[in-house]
Design an enzyme around this catalytic site. Structure first.
Site, short mmCIF file in Angstrom:
data_model
loop_
_atom_site.label_atom_id
_atom_site.label_comp_id
_atom_site.label_asym_id
_atom_site.label_seq_id
_atom_site.Cartn_x
_atom_site.Cartn_y
_atom_site.Cartn_z
N ARG A 89 70.03 114.65 -8.02
CA ARG A 89 69.56 115.18 -6.57
C ARG A 89 70.39 114.19 -5.62
O ARG A 89 70.47 114.61 -4.48
CB ARG A 89 68.03 114.99 -6.55
CG ARG A 89 67.28 116.10 -7.15
CD ARG A 89 65.89 116.19 -7.27
NE ARG A 89 65.38 116.04 -5.74
CZ ARG A 89 65.17 117.33 -5.11
NH1 ARG A 89 65.42 118.40 -5.71
NH2 ARG A 89 64.99 117.13 -3.89
N ASP A 118 67.63 121.08 4.65
CA ASP A 118 66.87 121.36 3.65
C ASP A 118 67.87 121.92 2.54
O ASP A 118 68.92 122.53 2.91
CB ASP A 118 65.83 122.19 3.74
CG ASP A 118 64.85 122.23 2.38
OD1 ASP A 118 65.02 121.24 1.54
OD2 ASP A 118 63.78 122.99 2.49
N ARG A 136 66.69 125.76 10.40
CA ARG A 136 66.09 125.24 9.08
C ARG A 136 66.94 125.78 8.24
O ARG A 136 67.37 126.98 8.20
CB ARG A 136 64.85 125.54 8.57
CG ARG A 136 64.54 125.02 7.39
CD ARG A 136 63.01 124.89 6.75
NE ARG A 136 62.57 124.35 5.53
CZ ARG A 136 61.58 123.68 5.39
NH1 ARG A 136 60.73 123.63 6.06
NH2 ARG A 136 61.51 122.99 4.04
N ARG A 141 68.82 121.54 -4.20
CA ARG A 141 69.16 122.76 -4.83
C ARG A 141 70.84 122.69 -5.03
O ARG A 141 71.47 123.38 -5.83
CB ARG A 141 68.76 123.88 -4.36
CG ARG A 141 67.53 124.53 -4.58
CD ARG A 141 66.86 125.23 -3.48
NE ARG A 141 66.13 124.67 -2.39
CZ ARG A 141 65.82 124.86 -1.45
NH1 ARG A 141 65.83 126.12 -1.09
NH2 ARG A 141 65.44 124.28 -0.56
N TRP A 142 71.60 122.03 -3.95
CA TRP A 142 73.03 122.21 -4.07
C TRP A 142 73.41 121.21 -5.11
O TRP A 142 74.32 121.54 -5.87
CB TRP A 142 73.40 121.47 -2.48
CG TRP A 142 74.85 121.34 -2.61
CD1 TRP A 142 75.64 122.10 -1.69
CD2 TRP A 142 75.83 120.32 -2.77
NE1 TRP A 142 77.07 121.79 -1.59
CE2 TRP A 142 77.16 120.48 -2.18
CE3 TRP A 142 75.68 119.15 -3.51
CZ2 TRP A 142 78.11 119.88 -2.77
CZ3 TRP A 142 76.60 118.38 -3.81
CH2 TRP A 142 77.93 118.65 -3.39
N SER A 169 56.74 122.49 7.53
CA SER A 169 56.73 121.42 6.91
C SER A 169 56.41 119.98 7.75
O SER A 169 56.86 119.14 7.61
CB SER A 169 58.08 121.07 5.98
OG SER A 169 58.36 122.03 5.13
N THR A 174 56.59 112.48 5.81
CA THR A 174 55.49 111.56 5.34
C THR A 174 55.00 112.22 4.02
O THR A 174 54.44 111.46 3.14
CB THR A 174 54.07 111.64 6.31
OG1 THR A 174 53.92 112.98 6.67
CG2 THR A 174 54.47 110.90 7.54
N GLU A 175 55.53 113.43 3.57
CA GLU A 175 55.12 114.06 2.36
C GLU A 175 56.10 113.66 1.48
O GLU A 175 55.90 113.76 0.19
CB GLU A 175 54.87 115.40 2.62
CG GLU A 175 53.69 115.97 3.21
CD GLU A 175 53.70 115.47 4.50
OE1 GLU A 175 54.74 115.65 5.34
OE2 GLU A 175 52.28 115.34 5.15
N ASN A 176 57.23 113.20 1.93
CA ASN A 176 58.37 112.90 0.82
C ASN A 176 58.24 111.78 0.04
O ASN A 176 58.99 111.62 -1.06
CB ASN A 176 59.68 112.83 1.62
CG ASN A 176 60.48 114.46 2.01
OD1 ASN A 176 61.10 114.41 3.18
ND2 ASN A 176 60.18 115.22 1.52
N TRP A 177 57.14 111.12 0.32
CA TRP A 177 56.78 110.00 -0.56
C TRP A 177 56.37 110.49 -2.01
O TRP A 177 56.46 109.56 -2.90
CB TRP A 177 55.74 108.87 -0.10
CG TRP A 177 56.18 108.37 1.28
CD1 TRP A 177 55.75 108.46 2.55
CD2 TRP A 177 56.95 107.24 1.50
NE1 TRP A 177 56.21 107.94 3.32
CE2 TRP A 177 57.12 106.89 2.90
CE3 TRP A 177 57.77 106.35 0.55
CZ2 TRP A 177 57.99 105.95 3.49
CZ3 TRP A 177 58.38 105.30 1.19
CH2 TRP A 177 58.72 105.14 2.55
C1 IPE Z 1 61.21 118.98 4.95
O1 IPE Z 1 61.92 119.30 3.68
C2 IPE Z 1 61.39 117.53 4.92
C3 IPE Z 1 62.78 117.28 5.39
C4 IPE Z 1 63.68 118.23 5.48
C5 IPE Z 1 63.04 115.99 5.57
P1 IPE Z 1 61.02 119.42 2.40
O2 IPE Z 1 61.97 120.15 1.18
O3 IPE Z 1 60.41 118.10 1.82
O4 IPE Z 1 59.88 120.54 2.49
P2 IPE Z 1 59.12 121.69 1.65
O5 IPE Z 1 58.27 120.61 0.53
O6 IPE Z 1 60.04 122.43 0.93
O7 IPE Z 1 57.96 122.07 2.46
C1 IPE Z 2 66.29 118.09 2.25
O1 IPE Z 2 66.70 118.49 1.00
C2 IPE Z 2 66.37 116.49 2.13
C3 IPE Z 2 65.11 115.76 2.14
C4 IPE Z 2 63.82 116.22 2.15
C5 IPE Z 2 65.16 114.41 2.26
P1 IPE Z 2 65.81 118.63 -0.46
O2 IPE Z 2 65.76 117.48 -1.31
O3 IPE Z 2 64.50 118.91 -0.07
O4 IPE Z 2 66.33 119.97 -1.14
P2 IPE Z 2 65.62 120.83 -2.09
O5 IPE Z 2 64.71 121.61 -1.11
O6 IPE Z 2 65.07 120.17 -3.12
O7 IPE Z 2 66.74 121.73 -2.32
MG MG Z 3 63.50 120.69 0.15
#
Ligand code: IPE
Ligand code: IPE
Ligand code: MG
Length: 259
Positions: A48, A35, A206, A39-40, A214, A81-84
């Site tokens: 992003r 994760d 994490r 932000r990086w 998550s 499954t929530e990243n969609w």
């Molecule tokens: C969890 O990270 C999913 C992955 C690392 C693939 P998210 O960034 O999606 O989780 P939340 O939304 O902060 O809980």
């Molecule tokens: C984790 O990094 C990668 C995925 C969930 C695919 P994020 O994209 O969630 O990064 P932040 O949490 O927005 O910084």
């Molecule tokens: Mg994240």
């Protein structure tokens, strides 16, 4: 251990001693919630997706280091499954990055005897992404080194519902044959999980300072040790992994008993 500590950690930062690692107590299965890519990128005023791309190097280094240390299973949470719910260009960019990275890395992973598999619902992935993962599995499935488990379109609740449905199906079939409803055991339930046959992770890492799961491996982490680091995923490297392992080795694992 497949390589010496000197080889794996050639330039430890001051104050970090690789020889403090107990090589007889390396977790068999390490799971990582990668994760902080967004932000990086934001810190650098970048898109992003640039953060996700930068995260690939951290994945590469983590795989190499874990494999050298003798970790048997490394599970990386790549897409939930929530990243969609993310903006479409980010989702498309991630799917494309998975496909390209898998194709580019598979030969190197194969040379390291790594076996590449996925967990999650692959049916919803774009064709090229699914094909790249399928190809990686076909090429590496006979390997006896570390298993790299890529969690992609993975959601633990969905996985557990899938397992519950498999149990119900089994119960109906047995009841039909014998007239009796069979017991639903942990073993039977686990057979319906995507992770069937894989031991539970002893360690869950994490990055990025978040302290939540998550929807990741909810069943499998019942007794995992959690190590959360503030480091953003693209900045994660072998020395950060070493810190996580040292923290893991300081834990007193009681499993509900008394020590
Ligand atoms: C969890 O990270 C999913 C992955 C690392 C693939 P998210 O960034 O999606 O989780 P939340 O939304 O902060 O809980
Ligand atoms: C984790 O990094 C990668 C995925 C969930 C695919 P994020 O994209 O969630 O990064 P932040 O949490 O927005 O910084
Ligand atoms: Mg994240």
């Amino acid at each position: 251990m497949n390589r010496t500590l000197d080889y794996i950690f050639p330039n430890p930062p001051a104050g970090l001693d690789p020889t403090a690692l107990d090589c007889a107590n390396i977790p068999e299965h390490v799971a990582v919630i990668m994760d902080g890519n967004g932000r990086w990128a934001k810190k650098r005023a970048l898109n992003r997706l640039r953060g996700h791309k930068a995260g690939i190097e951290a994945v590469r280094e983590t795989i190499r280091c874990a494999s050298d240390l003798g970790v048997r299973y490394l599970t990386i949470y790549s897409f939930s499954t929530e990243n969609w719910r993310r903006p479409q260009d980010e989702v498309i960019g991630l799917m494309d990055l998975f496909a390209k990275t898998m194709l580019a890395e598979v030969d190197g992973l194969h040379e390291e005897h790594v076996r590449v598999m996925t967990i999650g619902d692959a049916s919803a992935l774009p064709d090229e992404t699914r094909a790249a993962f399928d190809e990686a599995w076909e090429k590496t499935k006979g390997n006896d080194g570390m298993t790299l488990v890529v969690a992609v379109n993975y959601g633990s609740r969905q996985e557990m519902l899938h397992a519950a449905q498999a149990c119900a199906q089994h119960a109906v079939e047995v009841a039909r044959e014998t007239g009796e409803v069979p017991a639903i055991t942990e073993e039977l339930f686990e057979r319906g999980l995507y992770t069937a046959g894989i031991p539970d992770p002893e360690l869950l890492i994490r990055t990025s300072g978040e302290m939540r799961v998550s929807n990741f491996l909810l069943w499998q982490i019942a007794y995992s040790e959690f190590v959360c680091t503030d480091v953003l995923w693209p900045d994660f490297d072998r020395y950060e992994l070493l810190r996580c392992l040292l923290e893991y080795q300081r834990r007193d694992r009681r499993f509900g008993g008394v020590k």
